[in-house]
Design an enzyme around this catalytic site. Structure first.
Site, PDB file in Angstrom:
ATOM      1  N   ARG A 132     -12.514  19.579  34.107  1.00 59.58           N
ATOM      2  CA  ARG A 132     -13.559  18.569  34.220  1.00 59.58           C
ATOM      3  C   ARG A 132     -12.978  17.353  34.916  1.00 59.58           C
ATOM      4  O   ARG A 132     -11.851  16.953  34.640  1.00 59.58           O
ATOM      5  CB  ARG A 132     -14.026  18.122  32.831  1.00 59.58           C
ATOM      6  CG  ARG A 132     -15.201  18.884  32.292  1.00 59.58           C
ATOM      7  CD  ARG A 132     -15.679  18.311  30.988  1.00 59.58           C
ATOM      8  NE  ARG A 132     -14.648  18.269  29.991  1.00 59.58           N
ATOM      9  CZ  ARG A 132     -14.082  17.166  29.552  1.00 59.58           C
ATOM     10  NH1 ARG A 132     -14.455  15.981  30.017  1.00 59.58           N
ATOM     11  NH2 ARG A 132     -13.136  17.214  28.633  1.00 59.58           N
ATOM     12  N   TYR A 172     -15.909  24.557  38.410  1.00 58.19           N
ATOM     13  CA  TYR A 172     -15.097  24.834  37.225  1.00 58.19           C
ATOM     14  C   TYR A 172     -15.708  24.283  35.938  1.00 58.19           C
ATOM     15  O   TYR A 172     -16.149  23.128  35.885  1.00 58.19           O
ATOM     16  CB  TYR A 172     -13.706  24.223  37.394  1.00 58.19           C
ATOM     17  CG  TYR A 172     -12.659  24.861  36.509  1.00 58.19           C
ATOM     18  CD1 TYR A 172     -11.977  26.007  36.929  1.00 58.19           C
ATOM     19  CD2 TYR A 172     -12.357  24.349  35.260  1.00 58.19           C
ATOM     20  CE1 TYR A 172     -11.019  26.607  36.122  1.00 58.19           C
ATOM     21  CE2 TYR A 172     -11.400  24.944  34.448  1.00 58.19           C
ATOM     22  CZ  TYR A 172     -10.735  26.077  34.893  1.00 58.19           C
ATOM     23  OH  TYR A 172      -9.791  26.669  34.090  1.00 58.19           O
ATOM     24  N   GLY A 173     -15.670  25.090  34.883  1.00 59.56           N
ATOM     25  CA  GLY A 173     -15.939  24.649  33.504  1.00 59.56           C
ATOM     26  C   GLY A 173     -17.131  23.726  33.362  1.00 59.56           C
ATOM     27  O   GLY A 173     -18.197  23.959  33.924  1.00 59.56           O
ATOM     28  N   GLY A 174     -16.890  22.677  32.596  1.00 63.79           N
ATOM     29  CA  GLY A 174     -17.957  21.739  32.252  1.00 63.79           C
ATOM     30  C   GLY A 174     -18.569  21.034  33.457  1.00 63.79           C
ATOM     31  O   GLY A 174     -19.660  20.463  33.356  1.00 63.79           O
ATOM     32  N   LYS A 178     -21.233  20.730  28.386  1.00 63.02           N
ATOM     33  CA  LYS A 178     -21.014  19.303  28.144  1.00 63.02           C
ATOM     34  C   LYS A 178     -22.174  18.472  28.701  1.00 63.02           C
ATOM     35  O   LYS A 178     -22.553  17.460  28.122  1.00 63.02           O
ATOM     36  CB  LYS A 178     -19.700  18.853  28.767  1.00 63.02           C
ATOM     37  CG  LYS A 178     -18.497  19.709  28.389  1.00 63.02           C
ATOM     38  CD  LYS A 178     -18.183  19.671  26.920  1.00 63.02           C
ATOM     39  CE  LYS A 178     -16.815  20.321  26.667  1.00 63.02           C
ATOM     40  NZ  LYS A 178     -16.504  20.384  25.230  1.00 63.02           N
ATOM     41  N   HIS A 209     -19.739  16.799  19.401  1.00 64.73           N
ATOM     42  CA  HIS A 209     -18.629  17.602  19.900  1.00 64.73           C
ATOM     43  C   HIS A 209     -17.845  18.091  18.679  1.00 64.73           C
ATOM     44  O   HIS A 209     -16.758  17.604  18.384  1.00 64.73           O
ATOM     45  CB  HIS A 209     -17.774  16.716  20.808  1.00 64.73           C
ATOM     46  CG  HIS A 209     -16.709  17.437  21.555  1.00 64.73           C
ATOM     47  ND1 HIS A 209     -15.532  16.855  21.935  1.00 64.73           N
ATOM     48  CD2 HIS A 209     -16.646  18.716  22.004  1.00 64.73           C
ATOM     49  CE1 HIS A 209     -14.790  17.726  22.594  1.00 64.73           C
ATOM     50  NE2 HIS A 209     -15.433  18.862  22.633  1.00 64.73           N
ATOM     51  N   SER A 249      -9.437  16.583  22.401  1.00 70.36           N
ATOM     52  CA  SER A 249      -8.885  17.826  22.941  1.00 70.36           C
ATOM     53  C   SER A 249      -7.396  17.937  22.600  1.00 70.36           C
ATOM     54  O   SER A 249      -6.729  16.940  22.325  1.00 70.36           O
ATOM     55  CB  SER A 249      -9.109  17.917  24.448  1.00 70.36           C
ATOM     56  OG  SER A 249      -8.590  16.777  25.062  1.00 70.36           O
ATOM     57  N   ALA A 250      -6.913  19.174  22.588  1.00 70.47           N
ATOM     58  CA  ALA A 250      -5.503  19.491  22.297  1.00 70.47           C
ATOM     59  C   ALA A 250      -5.110  19.180  20.854  1.00 70.47           C
ATOM     60  O   ALA A 250      -3.973  18.826  20.577  1.00 70.47           O
ATOM     61  CB  ALA A 250      -4.566  18.781  23.266  1.00 70.47           C
ATOM     62  N   CYS A 251      -6.071  19.290  19.928  1.00 71.02           N
ATOM     63  CA  CYS A 251      -5.759  19.090  18.504  1.00 71.02           C
ATOM     64  C   CYS A 251      -5.990  20.369  17.697  1.00 71.02           C
ATOM     65  O   CYS A 251      -6.004  20.338  16.470  1.00 71.02           O
ATOM     66  CB  CYS A 251      -6.600  17.965  17.925  1.00 71.02           C
ATOM     67  SG  CYS A 251      -6.118  16.337  18.519  1.00 71.02           S
ATOM     68  N   GLY A 252      -6.213  21.492  18.365  1.00 71.55           N
ATOM     69  CA  GLY A 252      -6.345  22.759  17.655  1.00 71.55           C
ATOM     70  C   GLY A 252      -7.713  22.987  17.035  1.00 71.55           C
ATOM     71  O   GLY A 252      -7.832  23.611  15.988  1.00 71.55           O
ATOM     72  N   THR A 275     -10.238  24.897  18.192  1.00 68.05           N
ATOM     73  CA  THR A 275     -10.580  26.325  18.189  1.00 68.05           C
ATOM     74  C   THR A 275      -9.765  27.065  17.126  1.00 68.05           C
ATOM     75  O   THR A 275     -10.283  27.950  16.447  1.00 68.05           O
ATOM     76  CB  THR A 275     -10.348  26.928  19.582  1.00 68.05           C
ATOM     77  OG1 THR A 275     -11.075  26.137  20.530  1.00 68.05           O
ATOM     78  CG2 THR A 275     -10.826  28.361  19.676  1.00 68.05           C
ATOM     79  N   ASP A 324     -17.283  24.406  19.421  1.00 71.69           N
ATOM     80  CA  ASP A 324     -17.236  23.258  20.334  1.00 71.69           C
ATOM     81  C   ASP A 324     -18.351  22.240  20.105  1.00 71.69           C
ATOM     82  O   ASP A 324     -18.092  21.046  20.114  1.00 71.69           O
ATOM     83  CB  ASP A 324     -17.273  23.747  21.790  1.00 71.69           C
ATOM     84  CG  ASP A 324     -16.847  22.677  22.782  1.00 71.69           C
ATOM     85  OD1 ASP A 324     -15.945  21.879  22.453  1.00 71.69           O
ATOM     86  OD2 ASP A 324     -17.421  22.619  23.891  1.00 71.69           O
ATOM     87  N   ASN A 384      -4.711  24.330  31.893  1.00 70.65           N
ATOM     88  CA  ASN A 384      -6.126  24.350  31.486  1.00 70.65           C
ATOM     89  C   ASN A 384      -6.784  25.691  31.842  1.00 70.65           C
ATOM     90  O   ASN A 384      -7.978  25.770  32.068  1.00 70.65           O
ATOM     91  CB  ASN A 384      -6.886  23.183  32.135  1.00 70.65           C
ATOM     92  CG  ASN A 384      -8.276  22.986  31.542  1.00 70.65           C
ATOM     93  OD1 ASN A 384      -8.479  23.120  30.330  1.00 70.65           O
ATOM     94  ND2 ASN A 384      -9.260  22.685  32.390  1.00 70.65           N
ATOM     95  N   ARG A 407      -8.479  29.222  31.255  1.00 69.19           N
ATOM     96  CA  ARG A 407      -9.518  29.452  30.246  1.00 69.19           C
ATOM     97  C   ARG A 407      -9.848  30.925  30.065  1.00 69.19           C
ATOM     98  O   ARG A 407      -9.643  31.740  30.964  1.00 69.19           O
ATOM     99  CB  ARG A 407     -10.800  28.732  30.684  1.00 69.19           C
ATOM    100  CG  ARG A 407     -10.654  27.223  30.799  1.00 69.19           C
ATOM    101  CD  ARG A 407     -10.844  26.577  29.463  1.00 69.19           C
ATOM    102  NE  ARG A 407     -10.542  25.150  29.478  1.00 69.19           N
ATOM    103  CZ  ARG A 407     -10.958  24.310  28.535  1.00 69.19           C
ATOM    104  NH1 ARG A 407     -11.707  24.735  27.540  1.00 69.19           N
ATOM    105  NH2 ARG A 407     -10.610  23.047  28.572  1.00 69.19           N
ATOM    106  N   TYR A 432      -1.739  25.312  11.082  1.00 71.69           N
ATOM    107  CA  TYR A 432      -2.336  26.658  11.206  1.00 71.69           C
ATOM    108  C   TYR A 432      -2.965  27.106   9.879  1.00 71.69           C
ATOM    109  O   TYR A 432      -3.733  26.360   9.290  1.00 71.69           O
ATOM    110  CB  TYR A 432      -1.300  27.649  11.726  1.00 71.69           C
ATOM    111  CG  TYR A 432      -0.755  27.245  13.090  1.00 71.69           C
ATOM    112  CD1 TYR A 432      -1.586  27.264  14.219  1.00 71.69           C
ATOM    113  CD2 TYR A 432       0.560  26.815  13.247  1.00 71.69           C
ATOM    114  CE1 TYR A 432      -1.112  26.874  15.466  1.00 71.69           C
ATOM    115  CE2 TYR A 432       1.044  26.415  14.496  1.00 71.69           C
ATOM    116  CZ  TYR A 432       0.198  26.456  15.597  1.00 71.69           C
ATOM    117  OH  TYR A 432       0.664  26.061  16.815  1.00 71.69           O
ATOM    118  N   ASN A 435      -3.480  24.913   6.828  1.00 70.15           N
ATOM    119  CA  ASN A 435      -4.517  23.874   6.769  1.00 70.15           C
ATOM    120  C   ASN A 435      -5.622  24.240   5.784  1.00 70.15           C
ATOM    121  O   ASN A 435      -6.381  23.383   5.334  1.00 70.15           O
ATOM    122  CB  ASN A 435      -5.106  23.621   8.167  1.00 70.15           C
ATOM    123  CG  ASN A 435      -4.075  22.986   9.099  1.00 70.15           C
ATOM    124  OD1 ASN A 435      -3.105  22.393   8.631  1.00 70.15           O
ATOM    125  ND2 ASN A 435      -4.276  23.127  10.403  1.00 70.15           N
TER     126      ASN A 435
END
Ligand code: SAT
Ligand code: MN
Length: 600
Positions: free
Chosen positions: A72, A214-216, A223, A243, A265-268, A270, A290, A379, A381, A508, A511
């Site tokens: 994005r 690409y993507g969003g 998004k 989100h 983003s990048a905090c796990g 998924t 998401d 990035n 996917r 993981y 949590n």
């Protein structure tokens, strides 16, 4: 196509766009399997997609985008509301008429030599009161195939629209017309960065996107529609477009509780949505990973719906250890973008959990990999159907959504923020959402390492209007219900480190232990103590994972008073951006926090 389209506005729009963009042909999409396969075959024929080895990845393909078109592009994303005030300080604003003029110039003749696809889609399950219909015009078969996986594409949508139903027009072009006889021939089509525009017209509820595939930027359902435009609709109609992931937790006694969670983003995110709890007897299932559309039910509780049907997930770092359920989801019928290709026709990426196999590896740029740089783009996917996820909740397409007991906010915070903390009440929870942030690990142009990048509600790039008004909306929405029916709100942080830089919490599957305490709190159990920052578990209240000492847990649950005082100063700076639009209630929360830290 056998269906006769009777919707005059839709027909007129399609005709107008065709006149402007001048495609070779127009295809109305019906969402069928055959159509999906044709879109993929078109890419294969153009050398834009590679079929993977059917013995390794049945029904799966690899696509490589242009190195300039890999994510994005926030700098080229615009909220073109009537006034800059409506877009607010966190969005790029553009004057709508001027932007349309510029973009019309770019769209003129931009589909020459290409097929223009008209893709009708529904966001939200059939029968959902929140479902929205969009129609995306695109000249990208990649977008058509991905939309098939991510949204409910069908001719039934056109039937449902009838002669004058409401739909959100989404206009998209990759911005690369073809000269007579010219072919893509393996060259991912897109326009130069400075010609790219991802434009939202919130008053008209319209999206125009030019120059990226690409993507969003290109899958406008995600998004652009389900967050930026839907957030505006939600504000006007009294619901929330967020989100957030949605998951269920089932206790060993068989009680099922639902949670929604927002992380930058990048905090796990998924990984959390597909968690396999380490605690025996506990189960997590996924409703969404998401986006959550959230509204009050007749019973006064908040219900969340996943408007999408697929996952557009980051491949690097996804492994049998970090996310075994994602690995199972993408075993077949998956479109991979910008990952590496192995000699035996399978995919590979950094952090997949095993060494790159011997033999030739083709990197994401299509070159033979010399095993020095990264083989997959960071990035890169996968696009996969949600129904292939082994832990998809059976009720994930329930038109009423699922009743939410807890809302979680998290970020990547090596210091200060404890493992978990419960908000005292709704407004305190909104305060916690408004201060979400992640620590900047590598210095960027606009921020130095070690500082916190604020990403309120993880909505910074996705809120279609003034963020101050968005905070206001969150506060006001509580009036639709009563305090006892509202979800409890929590702040979590899996990323605490010791001063020496050692991780304090294994994360993981472990949590799940924090989720257990959250469920107990929602059920009126679970020990908590009042602290200046909120309600915190006692050390005994959290089931301690192997390898975490009592002292570690005590540190994870301690209040770093000096750290919090610095946090208050940083929040003041963050809040200053919103000026007069910052709700009084949030100012009061901050003043209250400051006072509690001073006196306690
Ligand atoms: O490319 S997307 O916007 O869909 C994913 C992301 O960047 O969060
Ligand atoms: Mn996202």
């Amino acid at each position: 196509m056998s269906l006769v389209v009777k919707h005059k506005r839709l027909l007129a729009w399609v005709e107008d766009v065709a006149r402007l963009t001048q495609p070779d042909r127009i295809v109305w999409c019906d969402g069928s399997r055959a159509e999906y396969e044709r879109a993929i075959q078109t890419m294969v024929d153009e050398k834009l997609a590679v079929p993977l080895n059917p013995d390794k990845r049945p029904g799966s393909y690899l696509v490589r985008s242009d190195p300039s078109d890999v994510a994005r592009t926030e700098k080229r994303t615009f909220i073109a509301s009537q006034t800059p005030e409506e877009a607010g300080p966190t969005n790029n604003w553009a004057e709508p008429e001027a932007l349309k003029k510029t973009m019309r110039g770019l769209f003129r003749g931009c589909m020459r030599g290409r097929t223009m696809y008209v893709v009708p889609f529904r966001m939200g399950p059939a029968g959902s009161s929140l479902a929205l219909i969009g129609v995306q015009i695109t000249d990208s078969p990649y977008v058509v195939a991905n939309m098939h996986l991510m949204a409910r594409v069908s001719s039934g949508v056109l039937e449902a629209l009838g002669e004058d139903g409401e739909f959100i027009p989404c206009l998209h072009s990759v911005g690369k017309p073809l000269a007579p006889g010219e072919k893509d021939n393996g060259q991912w089509p897109c326009a130069p960065l400075e010609q790219r525009y991802i434009a939202h017209f919130p008053e008209e509820r319209t999206i125009w996107s030019y120059g990226s595939g690409y993507g969003g930027n290109a899958l406008l359902s995600k998004k652009c529609l389900a967050l930026r435009i839907a957030s505006v609709i939600a504000r006007d109609e009294g619901w929330l477009a967020e989100h957030m992931l949605i998951l269920s937790v089932t206790t060993p006694q068989g009680a099922k509780r639902y949670m929604a969670a927002a992380f930058p983003s990048a905090c796990g995110k998924t990984n959390l949505a597909m968690l396999t709890p380490a605690l025996p007897g506990w189960k997590v299932e996924l409703v969404g990973e998401d986006i959550a559309w959230v509204r009050f039910g007749a019973d006064g509780r908040l219900y969340a719906t996943n408007p999408e049907t697929g996952f557009f997930g980051v491949a690097p770092g996804t492994s049998a250890k970090s996310n075994p359920n994602a690995m199972k989801t993408i075993e077949k019928n998956t479109i991979f973008t910008n990952v590496a290709l192995t000699e035996d026709g399978d995919v590979w990426w950094e952090g997949i959990g095993y060494e790159a196999p011997a033999g030739r590896i083709i990197d994401w740029k299509g070159k033979e990999w010399d095993r020095t740089g990264t083989a997959a783009h960071p990035n890169a996917r996968f696009t996969a159907p949600a129904r292939q996820c082994p832990v998809i909740a059976p009720e994930w397409e329930d038109p009423d959504g699922v009743p939410i007991s807890a809302i979680l906010f998290g970020g990547r915070r090596p210091s200060t923020i404890p493992l978990v903390c419960q908000a005292r009440d709704w407004n305190h929870g909104v305060f916690l959402g408004s201060i979400v942030g992640s620590e900047v690990t590598a210095a960027t142009l606009d921020q130095k390492a070690g500082t916190v990048r604020r990403d309120p509600f993880a909505m910074l790039p996705f809120c279609g209007y003034h963020m101050g008004d968005y905070f206001r909306h969150w506060i006001d929405i509580a009036a639709q219900s009563s305090a006892d029916k509202l979800p409890k709100i929590f702040m979590v942080n899996w990323f605490r480190k010791t001063k020496e830089g050692k991780w304090l919490w294994p994360g993981y599957g472990e949590n799940g232990r924090v989720l257990k305490w959250i469920v107990e709190r929602c059920d009126g159990q679970g020990k908590a103590v009042e602290t200046p920052i909120g309600l915190m578990p006692t050390v005994e209240a959290i089931d301690r994972p192997p390898g975490v000492s009592e002292a570690d847990l005590a540190e994870l649950l301690s209040i770093d008073r000096e750290g919090w005082k610095a946090e208050v100063e940083s929040i003041k700076e963050h809040y200053a951006r919103f000026g007069a639009k910052l709700p009084q209630e949030l100012k009061a929360q901050l003043a209250d926090l400051e006072a509690r830290l001073a006196t306690a």
